[in-house]
Scaffold this motif. Sequence first.
Motif, PDB file in Angstrom:
ATOM      1  N   THR A  13       0.833  -1.205   0.000  1.00  0.00           N
ATOM      2  CA  THR A  13       0.000   0.000   0.000  1.00  0.00           C
ATOM      3  C   THR A  13       0.863   1.248   0.000  1.00  0.00           C
ATOM      4  O   THR A  13       0.624   2.197  -0.753  1.00  0.00           O
ATOM      5  N   ILE A  14       1.896   1.248   0.857  1.00  0.00           N
ATOM      6  CA  ILE A  14       2.766   2.424   0.934  1.00  0.00           C
ATOM      7  C   ILE A  14       3.546   2.587  -0.367  1.00  0.00           C
ATOM      8  O   ILE A  14       3.650   3.699  -0.909  1.00  0.00           O
ATOM      9  N   ALA A  15       4.049   1.448  -0.893  1.00  0.00           N
ATOM     10  CA  ALA A  15       4.815   1.528  -2.139  1.00  0.00           C
ATOM     11  C   ALA A  15       3.954   2.060  -3.275  1.00  0.00           C
ATOM     12  O   ALA A  15       4.395   2.864  -4.100  1.00  0.00           O
ATOM     13  N   LEU A  16       2.711   1.611  -3.300  1.00  0.00           N
ATOM     14  CA  LEU A  16       1.773   2.062  -4.333  1.00  0.00           C
ATOM     15  C   LEU A  16       1.556   3.563  -4.234  1.00  0.00           C
ATOM     16  O   LEU A  16       1.381   4.256  -5.241  1.00  0.00           O
ATOM     17  N   GLY A  17       1.544   4.076  -3.005  1.00  0.00           N
ATOM     18  CA  GLY A  17       1.366   5.510  -2.808  1.00  0.00           C
ATOM     19  C   GLY A  17       2.609   6.287  -3.186  1.00  0.00           C
ATOM     20  O   GLY A  17       2.541   7.319  -3.853  1.00  0.00           O
ATOM     21  N   LEU A  18       3.770   5.786  -2.778  1.00  0.00           N
ATOM     22  CA  LEU A  18       5.006   6.541  -3.007  1.00  0.00           C
ATOM     23  C   LEU A  18       5.457   6.439  -4.461  1.00  0.00           C
ATOM     24  O   LEU A  18       6.023   7.378  -5.007  1.00  0.00           O
ATOM     25  N   GLY A  19       5.187   5.274  -5.083  1.00  0.00           N
ATOM     26  CA  GLY A  19       5.604   5.130  -6.479  1.00  0.00           C
ATOM     27  C   GLY A  19       4.452   5.359  -7.431  1.00  0.00           C
ATOM     28  O   GLY A  19       4.383   4.749  -8.491  1.00  0.00           O
ATOM     29  N   ALA A  20       3.533   6.251  -7.051  1.00  0.00           N
ATOM     30  CA  ALA A  20       2.289   6.432  -7.806  1.00  0.00           C
ATOM     31  C   ALA A  20       2.550   6.760  -9.273  1.00  0.00           C
ATOM     32  O   ALA A  20       1.784   6.358 -10.147  1.00  0.00           O
ATOM     33  N   GLU A  21       3.636   7.470  -9.537  1.00  0.00           N
ATOM     34  CA  GLU A  21       3.867   7.901 -10.908  1.00  0.00           C
ATOM     35  C   GLU A  21       4.036   6.704 -11.832  1.00  0.00           C
ATOM     36  O   GLU A  21       3.411   6.621 -12.891  1.00  0.00           O
ATOM     37  N   TYR A  22       4.872   5.741 -11.381  1.00  0.00           N
ATOM     38  CA  TYR A  22       5.089   4.555 -12.192  1.00  0.00           C
ATOM     39  C   TYR A  22       3.790   3.784 -12.379  1.00  0.00           C
ATOM     40  O   TYR A  22       3.443   3.374 -13.483  1.00  0.00           O
ATOM     41  N   PHE A  23       3.044   3.597 -11.270  1.00  0.00           N
ATOM     42  CA  PHE A  23       1.832   2.776 -11.345  1.00  0.00           C
ATOM     43  C   PHE A  23       0.760   3.441 -12.204  1.00  0.00           C
ATOM     44  O   PHE A  23       0.038   2.775 -12.934  1.00  0.00           O
TER      45      PHE A  23
END
Lengths: 145, 505
Positions: B465-475
């Motif tokens: 969840t945190i990674a998805l938030g922090l790497g939002a640009e890639y996702f």
Amino acid sequence: MRSLILTTATRYLLPLMLLFSVFLLFRGHHDPGGGFIGGLVASAAFALHGFAYGMPEARRVLLFDPLKLIGVGLLTAVSSGLVAPIVWGRPFMTTIWSQTSIAALGKLGTPLMFDTGVYTTVIGVTMLIILALAEEDGDQEEEAI
Amino acid sequence: MIPTKFLLILPILVPFLTGILAVLSWHQRNLQRVVSLTGSALLLVVTLILFQRIDRFGPQAVQVGNWQAPFGITLYADLFAAIMLVMAGLLGLAVGLYSLANIDEMRQRLGFYPLYQILLMGVCGSFLAGDIFNLYVWFEVMLIASFVLLALGSERRQLEGAIKYVTLNLMSSAIFLAAAGILYGVAGSLNMADLAMRLRTAPVGVVTTLAMMFLVAFGIKAALFPLFSWLPSAYHTPPTAVSAIFSGLLTKVGVYAIVRVFTLLFVQDQAYTQAILLILAALTMVTGGLGAVSQYHYRRILSFHITSQIGYMVMGLALFTPLALAGAILYIVHNIIAKTNLFLISGITEWVGGSYDLKKLGGLYVRQPLLAGLFLVSALALAGLPPLSGFWAKLTLIKAGLEAQAYLIVGTALLVSLLTLYSMIKIWTQAYWKAQPEMVERPLPPRGIGWVIRFAPVMLLAACTIALGLGAEYFLDVAQTAANQLLNPSLYVETVFGTFVGGMH
């Protein structure tokens, strides 16, 4: 309550029905028959044996645990699909036939292997259900599963 | 390197083989647990490889049995399908690990692990199916496994939930099958790529009728308003591991099917279908949100929120712009992770607190600060607070809504976010923050292997969840590529038939 007529008839019927089930299995690809119906006939033979001689006896002539039959049957069926991708690099479940045909059996191929898997699975499933229902009476010492 | 045409079947084969091995090791329970966990881990690896392959080389199709489309069985995976498969792999592993501690011995002896793997197989099959009838079959595989998983153990309340679940889902299957039959009668094919071409020339009225039939069938499975009532009455009854995997994957398969057919097949009368989808999305959000507010049972609150969140995903589809679809995809990914994690956390809360009833819980922030922290991460992500995953998903959807000038749905979405936040805060204050009610003091559970098995998957999903938030640009980038693929049906047709098809668009 053992009936003499039933036990005597079963002694002759069991091998005949098993033989017939294998016959159905082999002719299944091009003619009516196949693994499913063959498996049902075979389970009917085992069930008949169970009615005549009691369920522990049916379990004994079945030789294998029905659960193991289900597992092995499914594994055989899946493996038949895996022959093509692993050996020939074709898509999953592509049929592969042998070039030479064998007397009485016809050409061998992955569909027969698949059918054998179905045959085994059907025997396993049917016997699992029949044994579980018949042994539920409580007069058998063995547990259903 | 695994050939792509073989790689595409692996997400189905791996859980199937694992399930078979689990049947063969039925009586050796420890071996069965090892087999099941290894299989789940392998599924995640396979889906990740597939995702990476499709991300690089574009959509892939394979004809099972080597019979050419539209006659053979087509498997198709574009980026959207690959993303969903990775989600199935991730949840399969996380919940599979959690189930080692959560599923009691009796349920294990009744065949929990084989069924769990078959459920995963059904889910992966649905994501890969390239024709409507196979989609139906995979739905059935998934549903039958889920029926048994839901009722396994035969507790009274479980069976009560299972009856409602089975009845409504069987109805949905009947409608699905009838719709598939009519579709075949109208178009003469069920291969989706073939249908995409044939339906262009079919009478619009008939096609729209069919679209509505499929919407009802998939809507029941996805728990859309007004067809969602089975979900909150069933999902809180089985063991936590079961409700966690159900909440993460089953409704999302319904959403996936809706997105697939409404981007590929039923695109003739868009003004009509999108309007209906938009209204349904808004009503689903509101009713789910309001339902959750009225509840005091931990898992029932979460169950109502599943419904509410389906509304956001359908909203993305209904707006039908590339950005909106990307938002919907991002939202599905975020929701699968956050929601499953909340269910797992509810299980741990019950383990340490002794109840799912919020009125009987309390004081867990003091006694279990780690658990409370993990809850907060997922709950705030669900409510959409920055910088967690839900914020970016909602932001994308709302931006798309504003661009499309659909102010009403944007307002609803924002309002329901407040409702979500409210019910998450309710759980927080009741279960974790308030003083413990006057009750028998419960001893803290030992920090043994059971603790690790329960907390490891929760930490893994919280990290996601945190990674998805922090790497939002890639996702977001990936989601946009997936959305563009969805909005380009000729890509699907060309991939399946292997040739350029003129006359589309």
